[in-house]
Design an enzyme around this catalytic site. Sequence first.
Site, PDB file in Angstrom:
ATOM      1  N   SER A   1       0.849  -1.197   0.000  1.00 54.89           N
ATOM      2  CA  SER A   1       0.000   0.000   0.000  1.00 54.89           C
ATOM      3  C   SER A   1       0.881   1.242   0.000  1.00 54.89           C
ATOM      4  CB  SER A   1      -0.881   0.025   1.244  1.00 54.89           C
ATOM      5  OG  SER A   1      -1.380   1.351   1.425  1.00 54.89           O
TER       6      SER A   1
ATOM      7  N   ASP B   1      -4.491   3.976  -1.761  1.00 51.24           N
ATOM      8  CA  ASP B   1      -5.623   4.217  -0.860  1.00 51.24           C
ATOM      9  C   ASP B   1      -6.120   5.643  -1.041  1.00 51.24           C
ATOM     10  OD1 ASP B   1      -3.890   2.155   1.336  1.00 51.24           O
ATOM     11  OD2 ASP B   1      -5.939   1.774   0.694  1.00 51.24           O
TER      12      ASP B   1
ATOM     13  N   ASP C   1      -7.191  -5.998   4.080  1.00 52.91           N
ATOM     14  CA  ASP C   1      -6.437  -4.747   4.080  1.00 52.91           C
ATOM     15  C   ASP C   1      -6.441  -4.149   5.480  1.00 52.91           C
ATOM     16  OD1 ASP C   1      -6.840  -1.571   2.264  1.00 52.91           O
ATOM     17  OD2 ASP C   1      -5.565  -2.145   3.952  1.00 52.91           O
TER      18      ASP C   1
HETATM   19  C1  DX5 Z   1      -6.672   1.928   5.794  1.00 50.45           C
HETATM   20  C2  DX5 Z   1      -5.660   1.639   4.735  1.00 50.45           C
HETATM   21  C3  DX5 Z   1      -4.560   0.794   5.339  1.00 50.45           C
HETATM   22  C4  DX5 Z   1      -3.392   0.588   4.426  1.00 50.45           C
HETATM   23  C5  DX5 Z   1      -2.511  -0.535   4.960  1.00 50.45           C
HETATM   24  O1  DX5 Z   1      -7.680   2.730   5.287  1.00 50.45           O
HETATM   25  O2  DX5 Z   1      -6.278   0.985   3.639  1.00 50.45           O
HETATM   26  O3  DX5 Z   1      -5.126  -0.441   5.680  1.00 50.45           O
HETATM   27  O4  DX5 Z   1      -3.804   0.277   3.177  1.00 50.45           O
HETATM   28  O5  DX5 Z   1      -2.054  -0.132   6.172  1.00 50.45           O
HETATM   29  P1  DX5 Z   1      -1.084  -1.027   7.099  1.00 50.45           P
HETATM   30  O6  DX5 Z   1      -0.609  -2.195   6.280  1.00 50.45           O
HETATM   31  O7  DX5 Z   1       0.011  -0.102   7.474  1.00 50.45           O
HETATM   32  O8  DX5 Z   1      -1.953  -1.465   8.227  1.00 50.45           O
END
Ligand code: DX5
Length: 234
Positions: free
Chosen positions: A15, A41, A180
């Site tokens: 991400s 995102d 995610d």
């Molecule tokens: C939340 C985002 C996060 C991101 C990943 O809205 O979508 O989940 O992509 O974040 P990590 O892997 O750092 O939890």
Amino acid sequence: MPLPRPDGRVRIVPSLLAADFGAIGQAVESVSEAADWVTVDVMDGHFVPNLSFGPDLVRAVRARSRIALDAHLMVERPAVFAPSFAQAGADAVVAHVEAADDPEAFFAVTRRHAAIGLAVKPRTPVDRLLPYLKAIDLALVMTVEPGFGGQNFLFDMLAKVRALREAIDRSGRPVWLMVDGGVNVATVQAAAEAGADALVAGSAVFGATHPAEAVRDLRSMAQDAFERGRKAVR
Ligand code: DX5
């Protein structure tokens, strides 16, 4: 590069929310040998209390890399924004079933430009996704409350992942099951064993000293766990 089709090989999807925004191109390059897909995102400050990227970020990545890219629209009006992300080079666009726009309206304006996905927030039952399984290429179970990276994985979501895995298998359609949020070495195996075959990882990848190595390590752990999970249900 179009989004890969589900092929039994688990994907770790870095991400870019967790990348160095001042060096996004280098961040994509740092993972592109180990990952064939990244996620962007997108946040509008209404659907989630944060603001992040617009279509120009996708355009900038696309100008430097052919890596598959999905735009995860955490926005109230996905039917309004989806076409601009697809035209900027997103290979898939994911909307939330909780958004103001009806999913069918989002499908109608997106389907001819990109693959389409539908996501559910933690408090939304997975049943809200099931009626659309016949129309989507990707189903996303949020394992954190959307809006920010670096949160803790919500293990309560695993029951939704298992239910969705069973429904996708019953449908016989090639639909990615993506999770995610909070995916790291402590949580990736549980998510994959429950049936996720695409796992978004931000902090665990771009917070690592060697992002490509982090992707490879997570993918190896996830692949073994995914196969264990598949054997268990046979
Ligand atoms: C939340 C985002 C996060 C991101 C990943 O809205 O979508 O989940 O992509 O974040 P990590 O892997 O750092 O939890």
